[in-house]
Design a protein around this motif. Structure first.
Motif, PDB file in Angstrom:
ATOM      1  N   GLU A  11      78.335  54.721 -44.686  1.00 54.89           N
ATOM      2  CA  GLU A  11      79.578  54.023 -44.329  1.00 54.89           C
ATOM      3  C   GLU A  11      80.547  53.985 -45.508  1.00 54.89           C
ATOM      4  OE1 GLU A  11      78.062  50.831 -40.971  1.00 54.89           O
ATOM      5  OE2 GLU A  11      77.839  50.329 -43.083  1.00 54.89           O
ATOM      6  N   ILE A  12      80.013  53.790 -46.685  1.00 59.04           N
ATOM      7  CA  ILE A  12      80.875  53.785 -47.872  1.00 59.04           C
ATOM      8  C   ILE A  12      81.484  55.169 -48.084  1.00 59.04           C
ATOM      9  CG2 ILE A  12      80.915  53.515 -50.389  1.00 59.04           C
ATOM     10  CD1 ILE A  12      78.656  51.429 -50.014  1.00 59.04           C
ATOM     11  N   TYR A  13      80.649  56.187 -47.910  1.00 58.59           N
ATOM     12  CA  TYR A  13      81.111  57.558 -48.106  1.00 58.59           C
ATOM     13  C   TYR A  13      82.216  57.916 -47.117  1.00 58.59           C
ATOM     14  CZ  TYR A  13      81.066  62.637 -48.325  1.00 58.59           C
ATOM     15  OH  TYR A  13      81.425  63.947 -48.446  1.00 58.59           O
ATOM     16  N   GLU A  14      82.074  57.459 -45.903  1.00 57.19           N
ATOM     17  CA  GLU A  14      83.026  57.837 -44.859  1.00 57.19           C
ATOM     18  C   GLU A  14      84.261  56.932 -44.788  1.00 57.19           C
ATOM     19  OE1 GLU A  14      80.566  57.882 -41.378  1.00 57.19           O
ATOM     20  OE2 GLU A  14      79.757  59.872 -41.852  1.00 57.19           O
ATOM     21  N   LYS A  15      84.333  55.902 -45.600  1.00 54.71           N
ATOM     22  CA  LYS A  15      85.450  54.958 -45.571  1.00 54.71           C
ATOM     23  C   LYS A  15      86.759  55.664 -45.947  1.00 54.71           C
ATOM     24  CE  LYS A  15      87.659  51.017 -45.669  1.00 54.71           C
ATOM     25  NZ  LYS A  15      88.151  50.450 -44.449  1.00 54.71           N
ATOM     26  N   GLU A  16      87.761  55.444 -45.122  1.00 51.40           N
ATOM     27  CA  GLU A  16      89.097  55.982 -45.379  1.00 51.40           C
ATOM     28  C   GLU A  16      90.036  54.807 -45.632  1.00 51.40           C
ATOM     29  OE1 GLU A  16      90.263  59.189 -45.466  1.00 51.40           O
ATOM     30  OE2 GLU A  16      88.217  59.951 -45.207  1.00 51.40           O
ATOM     31  N   GLU A  39      75.800  55.732 -55.004  1.00 51.09           N
ATOM     32  CA  GLU A  39      74.636  56.030 -55.837  1.00 51.09           C
ATOM     33  C   GLU A  39      73.762  54.781 -55.994  1.00 51.09           C
ATOM     34  OE1 GLU A  39      74.189  57.583 -60.322  1.00 51.09           O
ATOM     35  OE2 GLU A  39      75.786  58.549 -59.177  1.00 51.09           O
ATOM     36  N   ASP A  40      74.397  53.645 -56.236  1.00 49.93           N
ATOM     37  CA  ASP A  40      73.652  52.391 -56.374  1.00 49.93           C
ATOM     38  C   ASP A  40      72.962  52.003 -55.071  1.00 49.93           C
ATOM     39  OD1 ASP A  40      74.349  52.189 -59.019  1.00 49.93           O
ATOM     40  OD2 ASP A  40      75.896  50.657 -58.713  1.00 49.93           O
ATOM     41  N   TYR A  41      73.624  52.174 -53.957  1.00 51.70           N
ATOM     42  CA  TYR A  41      73.026  51.851 -52.665  1.00 51.70           C
ATOM     43  C   TYR A  41      71.800  52.728 -52.403  1.00 51.70           C
ATOM     44  CZ  TYR A  41      75.948  48.372 -50.329  1.00 51.70           C
ATOM     45  OH  TYR A  41      76.544  47.211 -49.946  1.00 51.70           O
ATOM     46  N   MET A  42      71.893  53.990 -52.760  1.00 52.95           N
ATOM     47  CA  MET A  42      70.758  54.890 -52.560  1.00 52.95           C
ATOM     48  C   MET A  42      69.572  54.461 -53.426  1.00 52.95           C
ATOM     49  SD  MET A  42      72.999  58.398 -52.048  1.00 52.95           S
ATOM     50  CE  MET A  42      71.772  59.492 -52.634  1.00 52.95           C
ATOM     51  N   LEU A  47      64.324  51.459 -53.848  1.00 50.77           N
ATOM     52  CA  LEU A  47      63.590  50.314 -54.387  1.00 50.77           C
ATOM     53  C   LEU A  47      63.050  49.419 -53.271  1.00 50.77           C
ATOM     54  CD1 LEU A  47      65.820  49.268 -57.419  1.00 50.77           C
ATOM     55  CD2 LEU A  47      63.512  50.182 -57.515  1.00 50.77           C
ATOM     56  N   LEU A  48      63.842  49.196 -52.247  1.00 50.47           N
ATOM     57  CA  LEU A  48      63.400  48.368 -51.132  1.00 50.47           C
ATOM     58  C   LEU A  48      62.236  49.014 -50.383  1.00 50.47           C
ATOM     59  CD1 LEU A  48      66.810  47.084 -49.717  1.00 50.47           C
ATOM     60  CD2 LEU A  48      65.085  45.774 -50.963  1.00 50.47           C
ATOM     61  N   THR A  49      62.305  50.319 -50.219  1.00 52.68           N
ATOM     62  CA  THR A  49      61.210  51.037 -49.573  1.00 52.68           C
ATOM     63  C   THR A  49      59.936  50.907 -50.395  1.00 52.68           C
ATOM     64  OG1 THR A  49      62.762  52.611 -48.603  1.00 52.68           O
ATOM     65  CG2 THR A  49      60.461  53.290 -48.728  1.00 52.68           C
ATOM     66  N   ARG A  50      60.052  51.089 -51.698  1.00 54.76           N
ATOM     67  CA  ARG A  50      58.889  50.972 -52.587  1.00 54.76           C
ATOM     68  C   ARG A  50      58.342  49.542 -52.580  1.00 54.76           C
ATOM     69  NH1 ARG A  50      54.342  52.563 -54.191  1.00 54.76           N
ATOM     70  NH2 ARG A  50      53.856  52.206 -56.374  1.00 54.76           N
ATOM     71  N   LEU A  51      59.227  48.562 -52.541  1.00 56.70           N
ATOM     72  CA  LEU A  51      58.814  47.165 -52.499  1.00 56.70           C
ATOM     73  C   LEU A  51      58.001  46.883 -51.236  1.00 56.70           C
ATOM     74  CD1 LEU A  51      58.920  44.304 -53.699  1.00 56.70           C
ATOM     75  CD2 LEU A  51      61.059  43.978 -52.462  1.00 56.70           C
ATOM     76  N   LYS A  52      58.449  47.401 -50.103  1.00 53.67           N
ATOM     77  CA  LYS A  52      57.711  47.220 -48.856  1.00 53.67           C
ATOM     78  C   LYS A  52      56.328  47.862 -48.944  1.00 53.67           C
ATOM     79  CE  LYS A  52      61.812  46.880 -45.966  1.00 53.67           C
ATOM     80  NZ  LYS A  52      62.663  47.542 -44.979  1.00 53.67           N
TER      81      LYS A  52
END
Length: 106
Positions: A11-16, A39-42, A47-52
């Motif tokens: 969504e950030i990438y596609e924001k106009e 980049e930070d969101y990725m 990190l969230l995936t690893r935490l789970k």
């Protein structure tokens, strides 16, 4: 633990942004800044995936620990060491032959 984000990297990438007729922001600056945010969101997503994954692993290990704690000691094989055997032999010799004044203190 669930983290709800307002935006995804896509969504950030596609924001106009609307173009301003008078003194708007530099499109290149905005895009560069958004690239950093993406980049930070990725990284956050990884990190969230690893935490789970770690939370699941932690729960599994807790279950294993509880199972080991509940194992009866009687089910475990009795370990006899060489020192235990020597002590028993010494006591047996003393009982059979007497001490004869010799003390083998193990």
């Amino acid at each position: 633990m669930s983290v709800e984000l307002n935006l995804t990297a896509k969504e950030i990438y596609e924001k106009e942004f609307k173009k301003s007729r008078v003194k708007g922001y530099s499109e290149e600056d905005v895009n560069d800044y958004l690239d950093l945010i993406i980049e930070d969101y990725m990284k956050l997503d990884k990190l969230l995936t690893r935490l789970k994954e770690l939370e699941i692993e932690n729960q599994n290990l807790k279950i294993k620990i509880d199972a080991l704690k509940n194992t009866n000691r009687e089910e475990r094989p009795v370990q006899v060491t060489n020192l235990d055997i020597l002590k028993r032999l010494s006591k047996l010799e003393t009982a059979v032959f007497g001490s004869n004044g010799v003390d083998y203190d193990l």
